[in-house]
Design a protein around this motif. Sequence first.
Motif: not given
Ligand code: SF4
Lengths: 463, 422
Positions: B23-26, B33-40, B63-71
């Motif tokens: 996660c870019t934000l973590y 709460i910053a990462v995908a798992r928390g948001k889900i 609070d997410c960059l939608l960078c998609g790295r998590c995905e």
């Molecule tokens: S899209 Fe990027 S910033 Fe958002 S939760 Fe995934 S890895 Fe983190």
Amino acid sequence: MHADALSALGNLFGDRLRTSLETRICYSFDATRKTFLPDAVVYPVSAEEVRQTVLLANRHRFPVVPRGAGTGFSGGSLPVRGGVVLSTERMDRIVSIDTENLYAVVEPGVVTETLKAAARERGLFYPPDPASLKFSTIGGNIAECSGGMSAVKYGVTRDYVLGLEAVLGTGELLRTGVATAKGVVGYDLTRMLVGSEGTLGIVTRATLRLLPHPEAAVTVLALFRTNRDASGAVNAVVAAKVTPSAMEIMDRTAIDCVRAVAKVPLPAGTGSALLFEVDGTADSTAREADRVEEACRAHGALEVRRASDMKGRDELWKLRRAISPTLLQLGAVKLNEDIVVPRSRLADMFDFLADLSGRSDVRIVNFGHAGDGNIHVNIMISGADEDETRRAEEAVAEVFRKTVAMGGTISGEHGVGISKAPFLEMEVGPLGVAVMKRLKECFDPNGILNPGKIFLDEAAVRG
Amino acid sequence: MKDADLKALTGLCAKCGTCRTVCTLYPERKTEIAVARGKIALIEAAMRGEDGDAEGVQEALTDCLLCGRCERACPNQVLVEEIVMKGRADLAEEVGIPAWKRVLFGKVMPSPAATGIARKAAAAGQRLLPGKIPTASGLHYRFPDGLGGKGRTVPKLPGKGFLESLGKAEAAAGEVMLFVGCVFDHVFPGVGRAAYETVKASGKSVAVFRDAACCGLPAMVSGDRRSAAECAEANVRRLRAAEPGAIVFPCGSCLLMFKRNVFSLLPKGTPGYDDATYVAERAVDYASFLLSSGVLDRIPDPPSGQNVGEIGYHDPCHLSGTLGKGPEAREALSRAVGPAFAEMAGADLCCGYGGTFNVRDYPTSSRIGETKVTVAARGGTKVISTACSGCVLQMRDMAARTDPALRVVHIAELVHQALFRK
Ligand code: SF4
Ligand SMILES: Cc1cc2nc3c(=O)[nH]c(=O)nc-3n(C[C@H](O)[C@H](O)[C@H](O)COP(=O)(O)OP(=O)(O)OC[C@H]3O[C@@H](n4cnc5c(N)ncnc54)[C@H](O)[C@@H]3O)c2cc1C
Ligand code: SF4
Ligand code: SF4
């Protein structure tokens, strides 16, 4: 939780105390996917803050549940009785690496892979490698005594913990162990804490043993018709005096499962697979890989593949790595067990599991660390069918009974937590449970630390 | 939030925690709460009816960059971006979206004329800003610290957009359609021009898509699906009507919109679906077009021995990650600049822009971005090239903040230079 307690925590932590429902929800789960809401979450940055938290907990009588990355498979970090989740995410410094005496001093929130990489940079090796190494923390690994693929040669987390600093349930700061290769003074309190699942103390610092990094590694994938052939090969490899650094087995159900979603070409009739890794010097690994190959061929291997470069080895590991992720496609709920049987009984256990799957009409997928006799038994169910759920739960109990009867253990890696609490006595007996409870009293007289774990707590188990 | 689709999407999350590692934000937030798992988990709780404070959940999802790295790292292929955007949309319906965004998405963006007027107004206003900084990438103005984030710089806006600079009849029809995107039209018209001329070098007849509404991404990520769908529908209708053989996108974010996101706005059964499919099938990224159309064969041999290894390539999250178009850009770049191109340190680190994230939390966005360009510069890169408008905007700001000698360019500018070198 009492308002006084919360305001005292607020004084201590400032904005590192979080009580919003949103944050609490984010600390209500782990990889068991069960949920229990805490009353608050704190993010300490020092042992002193951990100590103050536990002192407050004794004064106001609220539970404190330590949490690393929340990747546990037995519910260890779930706040089943509410209280405060104490997250170690911000205690994540590698304090030092001693390249002369071969040890590292780290804070509990360090991610396992981060430590492995830092050691590697200095030519050193921290062997424990749970499959969750990229995200689980050293604190969590210590509390669960995590093992991994390399346990067969290098042992588990316990074997690398030289000493600990931990806050007990009383709020006292205990230092245990040594920073030397040997040390036999008094009871082994370090080992007491390792695997105690956050119920005896909160680890705030650890001294971990390192080894020189092996020079080379070779991976061998062998494909068999049956689990019996494969199990035979495992025992033959051991008999040939080779100690691979990994010896993984996948049974037919696991292979089918991977095949359904990932394209891994396999010969017709493949019903079992073994994956070996040997490490050491370039010469020794080549010799050992030869012996592994011979043993496999002698036990009817359909095909043997081998690689010594990074890319080729990755390719071979693909099959093994693909299993876990593909499982959820088979059923929304997976009952994930990690039994261990004596290595010589592996084939019998696989037969039993195949039979059980048929009898109870539930899908069971098996794979694991053959070298340790550690099998990950995954019962996949929809979660929507009550009768199916009941049959699955009965199957789990039957697996445990069989395991204990074979002289095995009901958990090789994941710990008791809440998932295995109902079966604790089955394995350790009434006196074992009683002594454990007495120890708990001694470390944590007021029952502050991670209540509801290990020992049966009906409410917690139901979730 | 009672959305069966959403439930199906979130149900695959095993709560394993893999997403925490990428996660870019973590690293900035160090909280679940910053990462995908928390948001889900938040969305799941809301679906179970546990949402006490919809605004709190909205805040978390924003609070997410939608960078998609998590995905991309997720072993279960959980569609995190889609989940977050759907969650934002459901919440926007429940609690609304901020008024400024509503005006912007509802009124300005769908209309090509209005965006042009907005740029002119902004360019005029910009002259009032103090603190000019000459940078390698062009003149930047430093924002007064009180406005818009400490240390923020903005590029000097041109008097004329790229489209405006084209003659009325010029590039009105052709077998290849160029979708410049608003940033490369209004903010960096030089990129628009370079893309246009290099695409033209293929020898094919090239049209420029003039009737563009905003691609709709900003509205979409803010949860304003209605405005986003309106933009998307208007765009795909107009694009299809032009009957192009291929549609070339110099901006990765725009491309993602038409390749993928558009289907969540105009799913099967909606009037725009056929048009969207038509467009998606023809949409290509700029570098792939260069490779397939022979443009690169016309480049005279690139100079050797000069500036070896000084030009790097930054992977735009959506273009390289989500759409997998990283190798193409590199190939095009090596052919254009030769040994001056080298793999850049931290090439796949997100630049921290994240569209509206940059506006909402500039301090965090700029910390991520400064790290990005600093890692690259320390590795010896002097020119960062890329292929996404957001990345160009962000990294030019970051270069202006950290090292005015660092250049940030679109690969089209380098290809243009190489093609038309004297
Ligand atoms: S899209 Fe990027 S910033 Fe958002 S939760 Fe995934 S890895 Fe983190
Ligand atoms: C995909 C996946 C693969 C896995 N593979 C393996 C594997 O191969 N082998 C294996 O053994 N496990 C495995 N696990 C399980 C899990 O990752 C381990 O149990 C791990 O050690 C948990 O670490 P954590 O940081 O997530 O701890 P958490 O889950 O947060 O906590 C686990 C326990 O440790 C306690 N704890 C955490 N930090 C501290 C501390 N500082 N002091 C005291 N107690 C503390 C908690 O209270 C809890 O009881 C896997 C999990 C996943 C999701
Ligand atoms: S990596 Fe995927 S499955 Fe794992 S917790 Fe993140 S979103 Fe869920
Ligand atoms: S601008 Fe590019 S790199 Fe930056 S967040 Fe967007 S896609 Fe990612």
